[in-house]
Scaffold this motif. Structure first.
Motif, mmCIF file in Angstrom:
data_model
loop_
_atom_site.group_PDB
_atom_site.id
_atom_site.type_symbol
_atom_site.label_atom_id
_atom_site.label_comp_id
_atom_site.label_asym_id
_atom_site.label_seq_id
_atom_site.Cartn_x
_atom_site.Cartn_y
_atom_site.Cartn_z
ATOM 1 N N ILE A 194 -10.504 -3.859 -26.929
ATOM 2 C CA ILE A 194 -10.239 -4.345 -25.573
ATOM 3 C C ILE A 194 -9.815 -3.209 -24.649
ATOM 4 C CG2 ILE A 194 -8.761 -5.844 -24.169
ATOM 5 C CD1 ILE A 194 -8.681 -7.749 -26.633
ATOM 6 N N GLY A 195 -8.860 -2.407 -25.064
ATOM 7 C CA GLY A 195 -8.403 -1.297 -24.226
ATOM 8 C C GLY A 195 -9.521 -0.318 -23.928
ATOM 9 N N ALA A 196 -10.311 -0.004 -24.936
ATOM 10 C CA ALA A 196 -11.442 0.915 -24.745
ATOM 11 C C ALA A 196 -12.428 0.335 -23.745
ATOM 12 C CB ALA A 196 -12.128 1.186 -26.080
ATOM 13 N N LEU A 246 -13.042 4.938 -38.382
ATOM 14 C CA LEU A 246 -14.342 4.294 -38.167
ATOM 15 C C LEU A 246 -15.256 5.180 -37.331
ATOM 16 C CD1 LEU A 246 -16.035 1.812 -38.788
ATOM 17 C CD2 LEU A 246 -14.989 0.689 -36.796
ATOM 18 N N LYS A 247 -14.696 5.841 -36.326
ATOM 19 C CA LYS A 247 -15.486 6.780 -35.507
ATOM 20 C C LYS A 247 -16.068 7.891 -36.372
ATOM 21 C CE LYS A 247 -13.380 10.048 -33.257
ATOM 22 N NZ LYS A 247 -13.754 11.412 -33.653
ATOM 23 N N PHE A 303 -14.042 3.232 -29.794
ATOM 24 C CA PHE A 303 -13.268 2.477 -30.772
ATOM 25 C C PHE A 303 -11.792 2.515 -30.422
ATOM 26 C CE2 PHE A 303 -16.810 4.496 -33.016
ATOM 27 C CZ PHE A 303 -17.391 3.434 -33.693
ATOM 28 N N CYS A 304 -11.129 1.400 -30.579
ATOM 29 C CA CYS A 304 -9.673 1.335 -30.607
ATOM 30 C C CYS A 304 -9.325 0.171 -31.528
ATOM 31 C CB CYS A 304 -9.065 1.209 -29.205
ATOM 32 S SG CYS A 304 -9.352 -0.335 -28.327
ATOM 33 N N GLY A 336 -13.604 -3.061 -31.990
ATOM 34 C CA GLY A 336 -12.254 -3.106 -32.532
ATOM 35 C C GLY A 336 -12.250 -2.707 -33.991
ATOM 36 N N ALA A 337 -11.659 -1.560 -34.273
ATOM 37 C CA ALA A 337 -11.670 -1.035 -35.643
ATOM 38 C C ALA A 337 -10.854 -1.897 -36.600
ATOM 39 C CB ALA A 337 -11.147 0.397 -35.650
#
Length: 159
Positions: A71-73, A15-16, A66-67, A109-110
């Motif tokens: 959430i983590g990002a 996605l990035k 993106f991850c 969120g990808a």
């Protein structure tokens, strides 16, 4: 020309790449913080934290992280001072986060959105401007004071 930083782990890599190509084609200056190849064992903090630091230092104007869930990002980005990252999966928040809260990093969120919807979110985010209204500025000043207090607390424990 707006300078936009991007970062993703393996979950957000594709996605990035797609979003970056679209933004580059639209005339944005893109700075890619990685990952630069698809590696299934990479970790989002390795890419998102350098992106957040670049936003904090004004090396880029806005950041997109993106991850898998976003959430983590978002958590990692918000550990860097002067970064206001939001986990965004709706158009209203993509715009309002900038207008009211001066959000400077969008986290997506990808696993949760398609390319076309992610692009719509990113476009809303990049087109929005902070309103500067006194009530919004007052709230951001309170957050800045908290960041300063936390830095002082950390510095005091070191010496």
């Amino acid at each position: 020309m707006m300078r936009v930083g991007v970062a993703a782990d393996h979950e957000g890599y594709e996605l990035k790449e797609e979003i970056s190509a679209s933004l580059d084609g639209a005339g944005f200056e893109i700075r890619d913080f990685g990952d630069h190849i698809l590696k299934l064992d990479d970790d989002y903090p390795d890419f998102v934290i350098p992106l957040a630091r670049a936003v904090s230092r004004h090396e880029v104007d806005r950041g997109i992280a993106f991850c898998g869930s976003g959430i983590g990002a978002c958590i990692a980005s918000n550990k860097v001072g002067d970064v206001r990252a939001g986990l965004i999966h709706d158009v209203f928040s993509a715009r309002q986060g900038v207008e009211d809260d001066n959000m400077n990093v969008i986290c997506i969120g990808a696993r949760l959105v398609s390319f076309s919807f992610a692009l719509e979110l990113v476009q809303c985010f990049l087109q929005a401007s902070f309103s500067g209204e006194p009530r919004h500025q007052r709230r951001l000043e309170k957050i800045s004071k908290l960041e300063e207090m936390e830095i002082q607390k950390c510095t005091q424990t070191l010496y």
